[in-house]
Design a protein around this motif. Structure first.
Motif, PDB file in Angstrom:
ATOM      1  N   ALA A  14      78.195   4.728  28.555  1.00  0.00           N
ATOM      2  CA  ALA A  14      78.970   3.736  29.117  1.00  0.00           C
ATOM      3  C   ALA A  14      78.180   2.562  29.739  1.00  0.00           C
ATOM      4  O   ALA A  14      76.963   2.677  30.125  1.00  0.00           O
ATOM      5  CB  ALA A  14      80.006   4.276  30.015  1.00  0.00           C
ATOM      6  N   ASN A  15      79.074   1.689  29.960  1.00  0.00           N
ATOM      7  CA  ASN A  15      78.467   0.364  30.714  1.00  0.00           C
ATOM      8  C   ASN A  15      77.907   0.671  31.894  1.00  0.00           C
ATOM      9  O   ASN A  15      76.836   0.295  32.290  1.00  0.00           O
ATOM     10  CB  ASN A  15      79.653  -0.802  30.788  1.00  0.00           C
ATOM     11  N   ASP A  16      78.581   1.457  32.619  1.00  0.00           N
ATOM     12  CA  ASP A  16      78.026   1.552  34.201  1.00  0.00           C
ATOM     13  C   ASP A  16      76.726   2.598  34.111  1.00  0.00           C
ATOM     14  O   ASP A  16      75.876   2.591  34.855  1.00  0.00           O
ATOM     15  CB  ASP A  16      79.009   2.472  35.076  1.00  0.00           C
ATOM     16  N   GLN A  17      76.544   3.584  33.022  1.00  0.00           N
ATOM     17  CA  GLN A  17      75.591   4.321  32.570  1.00  0.00           C
ATOM     18  C   GLN A  17      74.304   3.444  32.509  1.00  0.00           C
ATOM     19  O   GLN A  17      73.395   3.693  32.908  1.00  0.00           O
ATOM     20  CB  GLN A  17      75.808   5.462  31.889  1.00  0.00           C
ATOM     21  N   ILE A  18      74.522   2.506  31.715  1.00  0.00           N
ATOM     22  CA  ILE A  18      73.353   1.716  31.104  1.00  0.00           C
ATOM     23  C   ILE A  18      73.039   0.993  32.244  1.00  0.00           C
ATOM     24  O   ILE A  18      71.927   0.745  32.518  1.00  0.00           O
ATOM     25  CB  ILE A  18      73.944   0.626  29.815  1.00  0.00           C
ATOM     26  N   ALA A  19      73.953   0.385  33.032  1.00  0.00           N
ATOM     27  CA  ALA A  19      73.451  -0.636  34.350  1.00  0.00           C
ATOM     28  C   ALA A  19      72.612   0.372  35.111  1.00  0.00           C
ATOM     29  O   ALA A  19      72.053  -0.071  35.698  1.00  0.00           O
ATOM     30  CB  ALA A  19      74.937  -1.156  34.818  1.00  0.00           C
ATOM     31  N   ALA A  20      73.169   1.579  35.310  1.00  0.00           N
ATOM     32  CA  ALA A  20      72.583   2.417  36.446  1.00  0.00           C
ATOM     33  C   ALA A  20      71.181   2.792  35.970  1.00  0.00           C
ATOM     34  O   ALA A  20      70.051   2.725  36.800  1.00  0.00           O
ATOM     35  CB  ALA A  20      73.084   3.597  36.644  1.00  0.00           C
ATOM     36  N   VAL A  21      71.005   3.301  34.631  1.00  0.00           N
ATOM     37  CA  VAL A  21      69.596   3.521  34.159  1.00  0.00           C
ATOM     38  C   VAL A  21      68.489   2.320  34.309  1.00  0.00           C
ATOM     39  O   VAL A  21      67.258   2.201  34.582  1.00  0.00           O
ATOM     40  CB  VAL A  21      69.645   4.181  32.758  1.00  0.00           C
ATOM     41  N   VAL A  22      69.296   1.096  33.733  1.00  0.00           N
ATOM     42  CA  VAL A  22      68.499  -0.153  33.771  1.00  0.00           C
ATOM     43  C   VAL A  22      67.887  -0.742  35.033  1.00  0.00           C
ATOM     44  O   VAL A  22      66.909  -0.947  35.514  1.00  0.00           O
ATOM     45  CB  VAL A  22      69.168  -1.339  33.016  1.00  0.00           C
ATOM     46  N   THR A  23      68.848  -0.428  36.012  1.00  0.00           N
ATOM     47  CA  THR A  23      68.721  -0.879  37.644  1.00  0.00           C
ATOM     48  C   THR A  23      67.635   0.242  37.954  1.00  0.00           C
ATOM     49  O   THR A  23      66.622  -0.027  38.693  1.00  0.00           O
ATOM     50  CB  THR A  23      69.877  -0.701  38.249  1.00  0.00           C
ATOM     51  N   TYR A  24      67.699   1.516  37.877  1.00  0.00           N
ATOM     52  CA  TYR A  24      66.861   2.758  38.166  1.00  0.00           C
ATOM     53  C   TYR A  24      65.478   2.317  37.685  1.00  0.00           C
ATOM     54  O   TYR A  24      64.158   2.144  38.382  1.00  0.00           O
ATOM     55  CB  TYR A  24      67.426   3.926  37.612  1.00  0.00           C
ATOM     56  N   VAL A  25      65.319   2.107  36.506  1.00  0.00           N
ATOM     57  CA  VAL A  25      63.853   1.519  35.906  1.00  0.00           C
ATOM     58  C   VAL A  25      63.167   0.280  36.537  1.00  0.00           C
ATOM     59  O   VAL A  25      62.057   0.263  36.933  1.00  0.00           O
ATOM     60  CB  VAL A  25      63.878   1.252  34.255  1.00  0.00           C
ATOM     61  N   ARG A  26      64.001  -0.812  36.706  1.00  0.00           N
ATOM     62  CA  ARG A  26      63.802  -1.821  37.538  1.00  0.00           C
ATOM     63  C   ARG A  26      63.457  -1.911  38.804  1.00  0.00           C
ATOM     64  O   ARG A  26      62.548  -2.711  39.295  1.00  0.00           O
ATOM     65  CB  ARG A  26      64.869  -3.101  37.125  1.00  0.00           C
ATOM     66  N   THR A  27      63.930  -0.805  39.384  1.00  0.00           N
ATOM     67  CA  THR A  27      63.346  -0.604  40.878  1.00  0.00           C
ATOM     68  C   THR A  27      62.575   0.487  41.325  1.00  0.00           C
ATOM     69  O   THR A  27      62.463   0.904  42.371  1.00  0.00           O
ATOM     70  CB  THR A  27      64.952  -0.389  41.758  1.00  0.00           C
ATOM     71  N   HIS A  28      61.858   1.206  40.384  1.00  0.00           N
ATOM     72  CA  HIS A  28      61.176   2.373  40.520  1.00  0.00           C
ATOM     73  C   HIS A  28      59.779   2.140  39.627  1.00  0.00           C
ATOM     74  O   HIS A  28      59.780   1.136  38.758  1.00  0.00           O
ATOM     75  CB  HIS A  28      61.988   3.668  40.089  1.00  0.00           C
ATOM     76  N   PHE A  29      59.043   2.788  39.698  1.00  0.00           N
ATOM     77  CA  PHE A  29      57.815   2.921  38.745  1.00  0.00           C
ATOM     78  C   PHE A  29      57.024   1.933  38.849  1.00  0.00           C
ATOM     79  O   PHE A  29      56.563   1.359  37.907  1.00  0.00           O
ATOM     80  CB  PHE A  29      58.304   3.196  37.228  1.00  0.00           C
ATOM     81  N   ALA A  30      56.745   1.491  40.092  1.00  0.00           N
ATOM     82  CA  ALA A  30      55.854   0.176  40.306  1.00  0.00           C
ATOM     83  C   ALA A  30      56.596  -1.227  39.944  1.00  0.00           C
ATOM     84  O   ALA A  30      56.050  -1.970  39.746  1.00  0.00           O
ATOM     85  CB  ALA A  30      54.673   0.049  39.915  1.00  0.00           C
ATOM     86  N   ASN A  31      57.909  -1.077  39.623  1.00  0.00           N
ATOM     87  CA  ASN A  31      58.648  -2.179  39.403  1.00  0.00           C
ATOM     88  C   ASN A  31      59.641  -2.840  40.532  1.00  0.00           C
ATOM     89  O   ASN A  31      60.122  -1.654  41.245  1.00  0.00           O
ATOM     90  CB  ASN A  31      59.770  -1.821  38.140  1.00  0.00           C
ATOM     91  N   ALA A  32      59.547  -3.678  40.826  1.00  0.00           N
ATOM     92  CA  ALA A  32      60.265  -4.273  42.315  1.00  0.00           C
ATOM     93  C   ALA A  32      61.399  -5.456  41.767  1.00  0.00           C
ATOM     94  O   ALA A  32      61.361  -6.286  42.515  1.00  0.00           O
ATOM     95  CB  ALA A  32      59.055  -4.736  43.153  1.00  0.00           C
ATOM     96  N   TYR A  33      62.178  -5.047  40.855  1.00  0.00           N
ATOM     97  CA  TYR A  33      63.195  -6.159  40.460  1.00  0.00           C
ATOM     98  C   TYR A  33      64.333  -5.611  41.042  1.00  0.00           C
ATOM     99  O   TYR A  33      65.256  -4.860  40.625  1.00  0.00           O
ATOM    100  CB  TYR A  33      63.386  -6.487  39.166  1.00  0.00           C
ATOM    101  N   ALA A  34      64.861  -6.031  42.239  1.00  0.00           N
ATOM    102  CA  ALA A  34      65.901  -5.480  43.160  1.00  0.00           C
ATOM    103  C   ALA A  34      67.072  -5.988  42.736  1.00  0.00           C
ATOM    104  O   ALA A  34      68.114  -5.170  43.008  1.00  0.00           O
ATOM    105  CB  ALA A  34      65.639  -5.808  44.571  1.00  0.00           C
ATOM    106  N   ALA A  35      67.414  -6.713  41.958  1.00  0.00           N
ATOM    107  CA  ALA A  35      68.702  -7.264  41.753  1.00  0.00           C
ATOM    108  C   ALA A  35      69.483  -6.275  40.932  1.00  0.00           C
ATOM    109  O   ALA A  35      68.972  -6.070  39.740  1.00  0.00           O
ATOM    110  CB  ALA A  35      68.784  -8.524  41.082  1.00  0.00           C
ATOM    111  N   PRO A  36      70.532  -5.476  40.992  1.00  0.00           N
ATOM    112  CA  PRO A  36      71.097  -4.404  40.279  1.00  0.00           C
ATOM    113  C   PRO A  36      71.688  -4.958  39.210  1.00  0.00           C
ATOM    114  O   PRO A  36      72.176  -6.157  39.126  1.00  0.00           O
ATOM    115  CB  PRO A  36      72.139  -3.705  41.316  1.00  0.00           C
ATOM    116  N   VAL A  37      71.685  -4.112  38.213  1.00  0.00           N
ATOM    117  CA  VAL A  37      72.323  -4.389  36.972  1.00  0.00           C
ATOM    118  C   VAL A  37      73.806  -4.043  36.820  1.00  0.00           C
ATOM    119  O   VAL A  37      74.104  -3.100  37.522  1.00  0.00           O
ATOM    120  CB  VAL A  37      71.848  -4.020  35.537  1.00  0.00           C
ATOM    121  N   THR A  38      74.946  -4.798  36.503  1.00  0.00           N
ATOM    122  CA  THR A  38      76.307  -4.435  36.543  1.00  0.00           C
ATOM    123  C   THR A  38      76.782  -4.128  35.113  1.00  0.00           C
ATOM    124  O   THR A  38      76.252  -4.415  34.186  1.00  0.00           O
ATOM    125  CB  THR A  38      77.132  -5.507  37.270  1.00  0.00           C
ATOM    126  N   ALA A  39      77.744  -3.259  35.279  1.00  0.00           N
ATOM    127  CA  ALA A  39      78.582  -2.983  34.197  1.00  0.00           C
ATOM    128  C   ALA A  39      78.928  -4.129  33.218  1.00  0.00           C
ATOM    129  O   ALA A  39      79.079  -4.156  32.202  1.00  0.00           O
ATOM    130  CB  ALA A  39      79.361  -1.757  34.367  1.00  0.00           C
TER     131      ALA A  39
END
Length: 134
Positions: free
Chosen positions: A102-127
């Motif tokens: 679902a849109n919220d799941q994709i937003a959550a996983v993309v936000t997770y990857v962009r804010t973890h693993f030496a990535n510092a792209y803080a702006a959350p992705v929205t559904a």
């Protein structure tokens, strides 16, 4: 001697069967499917259940039967549209997950990857951003 080996094999099999319930309790939970969509919630859960199999738990990628690119420290993740598009539509060896998530799941996983693993792209992705790219 053959009877002894048979007895040892039976004993090992019995020990394995006895250990299965404990192993099943410690195994990672399997994602559930409801109405054709995966029901897991949260970016970390989606990553661990879908993405880590290829990109690895540490997101450093892998090579073997194929090449699975690293997500850790990936500058291409700076633009949120890039990973959203890849998750929805896939690319080359990466399957499309748009019909499973679902849109919220994709937003959550993309936000997770962009804010973890030496990535510092803080702006959350929205559904809503995900929906706009479908």
């Amino acid at each position: 001697m053959g009877v002894r080996r048979l007895g040892l094999a039976a004993l090992c099999s019995a020990a394995l069967l006895a250990a299965l319930p404990a192993w099943a309790q410690t195994a990672a939970p399997q994602p559930m499917v409801r109405n054709g969509m995966l029901t897991m919630q949260g970016g970390e859960a989606v990553y661990n259940n879908l993405c880590a199999a290829c990109h690895m738990r540490d997101a450093k990628g892998a090579a073997g039967a194929g090449v699975y690119p690293a997500l850790a420290g990936d500058r291409r993740l700076a633009a949120a549209a890039y990973p959203i598009r890849l998750v929805i539509h896939g690319q080359k060896g990466m399957p499309a997950f748009g019909s499973l998530l679902a849109n919220d799941q994709i937003a959550a996983v993309v936000t997770y990857v962009r804010t973890h693993f030496a990535n510092a792209y803080a702006a959350p992705v929205t559904a809503a951003e995900v929906q706009a790219m479908r």
